[in-house]
Design an enzyme around this catalytic site. Structure first.
Site, PDB file in Angstrom:
ATOM      1  N   ASP A 189       0.736  -1.209  -0.132  1.00 34.99           N
ATOM      2  CA  ASP A 189      -0.106  -0.011  -0.246  1.00 34.99           C
ATOM      3  C   ASP A 189       0.815   1.346  -0.050  1.00 34.99           C
ATOM      4  OD1 ASP A 189      -2.669   1.247   0.477  1.00 34.99           O
ATOM      5  OD2 ASP A 189      -1.745   1.804   2.218  1.00 34.99           O
ATOM      6  N   GLU A 191       1.605  -0.549  -5.062  1.00 37.25           N
ATOM      7  CA  GLU A 191       0.619   0.315  -5.452  1.00 37.25           C
ATOM      8  C   GLU A 191       1.295   1.787  -5.355  1.00 37.25           C
ATOM      9  OE1 GLU A 191      -3.370   2.539  -3.752  1.00 37.25           O
ATOM     10  OE2 GLU A 191      -1.664   2.143  -2.580  1.00 37.25           O
TER      11      GLU A 191
END
Length: 544
Positions: free
Chosen positions: A214, A271
């Site tokens: 993330d 990401e």
């Protein structure tokens, strides 16, 4: 389980199709209205039948759920909302028994403010080792009353919050690029790095095959924390001193070495909302990560020239570092592409709410089927978001009182946030809660349109979106398209994306007049075709 060499063989992630599960909204086994890990286990046969190679689980860790679990209070414990910690180990084992790899989410940019690390930092004095794990700074101004810089939160509002002692005396500020309950870690601190080494090893020992990282472009901030020149959008696609700093790559080289200690080909997926494709490719150099989501492809408008450019440039940038391109059209942070492609601005990924211009979901689904069939014919890896195989639209009329995304509150209700793409899955048209929960409870209400799209209305039904995905995944695997090579084909006009991959010719008529089909066997089509390919449609043909 450990090994001592960095094998480059059997790199399954180069061509894998990975299915993202947002656990809260996938399947509820307990009956409380929230999806859980036992619910995921119950649906593993569904994923196997669909034909995906792996699943990626969004966070299931202990969390106060200020941001849907992306505010982690303990990286090694399953939150009771999702079951027991043992359920995670059982899920990994059961998935492997069915031949499915398992990715889990890793959230390293920030923790929850309820994590023991942050609690210890707040309880300690400025300058202490505990504080050094986070981005604590003295304020500006005469008495430190101003934040250290002008950084804002990508969820809206300021990016700094000031601490106060129990007696009310104000002291240092801490950085939170997301919600106030998500303090940013300081990745220049070795204690932070060692702590995450342990987290990685914990789950690698448990058998996970990889991690989706993330905010991979946000861990390291520019030295000195200078003011930002632009206001940062949600997901941080405007570059600034908090994004895509060169220091992140040292972290991922370290993690690459840790993954190399374990049997099997483990993988890291970034990401990273980095608009420069050459800089994005730096994340997937041979000694760093294995995959990075291609968000340029996700945000591309419904335009043939743009698709040709993005595909060409993406593959060239990744080929230069020996990495596959990782295609994606939807996820838990953006409007579902079955609705996004039905908008006037087909590149607008933000959610919509009641009273706002609504997408044409019939047109959006037609284009989504075409876009997905085009994507699945491209060389490389691909990610699917739960429910896209059913053609689920965004819930764009979700009543505001149900919203839980912190974006809604922090933007002063100017942005509806991401709840609309996180609606519980419809499994059975005639069951309460559309079969999501045995009690019929759902933590967010489902739109009526989901009833006709429920899994039991599509699985095994010729022509359904589920069957289109299943057939595409089967053909993709049998013809090794993920390992193939793309060659552009001319002669079909500017409004058609046309290429070959191995023995397959792929045509996507984005916006032109019907296109006469070449000779060959029709393998798959996103809509009914005869001798011509209509607009907003894709066809796979086997060359004669």
């Amino acid at each position: 389980m450990k090994r001592n060499t960095l094998s480059t063989q059997n790199q399954w992630w180069r061509n894998a199709v990975i299915y993202q599960i947002y656990p809260r909204s996938f399947a509820d086994a307990s009956g409380d209205g929230y999806g859980d890990l036992p619910g995921v286990m119950d649906r593993l046969p569904y994923l196997k039948d669909l034909g995906v190679d792996a699943l990626w689980l969004s966070p299931f860790y202990l969390s106060p759920m200020a941001d849907g679990g992306y505010d982690v209070a303990d990286y090694t414990v399953v939150d009771p909302l999702f079951g027991e910690t043992a359920d995670a180990y059982s899920l990994i084992s059961e998935a492997h028994d069915k031949g499915l790899k398992v990715f889990i989410d890793l959230v390293p940019n920030h923790t929850s403010d309820e994590h023991e690390w942050f609690r210890a930092a707040v309880a300690s004095a400025p300058g202490s080792p505990e504080r050094a794990m986070y981005m604590f700074r003295d304020g500006r101004g005469t008495d430190g009353e101003l934040p250290p810089n002008n950084w804002s939160s990508v969820f809206g509002g300021p990016g700094w919050t000031r601490l106060h002692r129990p007696d009310g005396t104000p002291e240092q500020w801490y950085l939170h690029l997301f919600d106030i309950k998500q303090p940013d870690l300081d990745w220049t601190n070795e204690r932070v790095r060692v702590a995450f080494d342990d987290v990685l090893r914990h789950w690698l020992e448990a058998g996970v095959d990889g991690f989706r990282v993330d905010v991979a472009h946000g861990l390291v901030k520019e030295k000195g924390l200078p003011d930002q020149e632009e206001v940062t959008e949600l997901l941080g696609t405007n570059m600034g001193p908090m994004w895509d700093q060169d220091g992140v790559h040292e972290i991922y080289r370290r993690w690459h070495r840790i993954l190399g200690e374990y049997d099997g080909e483990r993988a890291l997926t970034a990401e990273a909302w980095v608009p420069d494709l050459d800089r994005l490719a730096r994340y997937v150099r041979p000694d760093e990560m294995q995959q990075a989501f291609n968000f340029d492809f996700l945000t591309a408008p419904w335009d043939a020239a743009t698709y040709r450019r993005v595909i060409t440039d993406s593959m060239a940038a990744n080929d230069a570092v020996g990495a596959p391109t990782t295609w994606v059209l939807s996820n838990h942070d953006v409007m579902r592409h079955a609705s996004r492609l039905g908008r006037i601005d087909t590149s607008d990924r933000n959610g919509a709410g009641p009273g706002e211009p609504q997408p044409d979901n019939a047109l959006g689904l037609r284009r989504a089927r075409a876009a997905s069939l085009m994507m699945l014919a491209l060389p490389g890896s691909a990610y699917l978001y739960q429910g896209e195989e059913l053609g689920l639209p965004e819930h764009t009329t979700l009543p505001h009182e149900y919203r839980q995304d912190p974006v809604w509150e922090r933007s002063n209700h100017e942005q509806v946030g991401r709840d609309g793409c996180r609606i519980p899955m419809p499994w059975s048209a005639d069951a309460p809660g559309l079969g999501f929960s045995p009690t019929g409870e759902t933590w967010l209400p489902q739109p009526e349109s989901y009833r006709g799209l429920a899994a039991d209305q599509q699985v095994g039904v010729p022509g359904s979106t589920w069957s289109l995905y299943r057939d595409a995944l089967s053909a993709r695997k049998s013809m090794a398209l993920g390992d193939g090579a793309l060659e552009w084909v001319g002669g079909f006009g500017d409004d058609v994306v046309a290429f070959t991959n191995g023995e397959v010719t792929v045509l996507t008529n984005v916006s032109g007049s019907p296109v006469s089909l070449p000779d060959g066997e029709v393998l798959l089509a996103s809509t009914a075709v005869d001798r011509e390919l209509p607009r907003d449609a894709t066809i796979w043909m086997k060359r004669s």
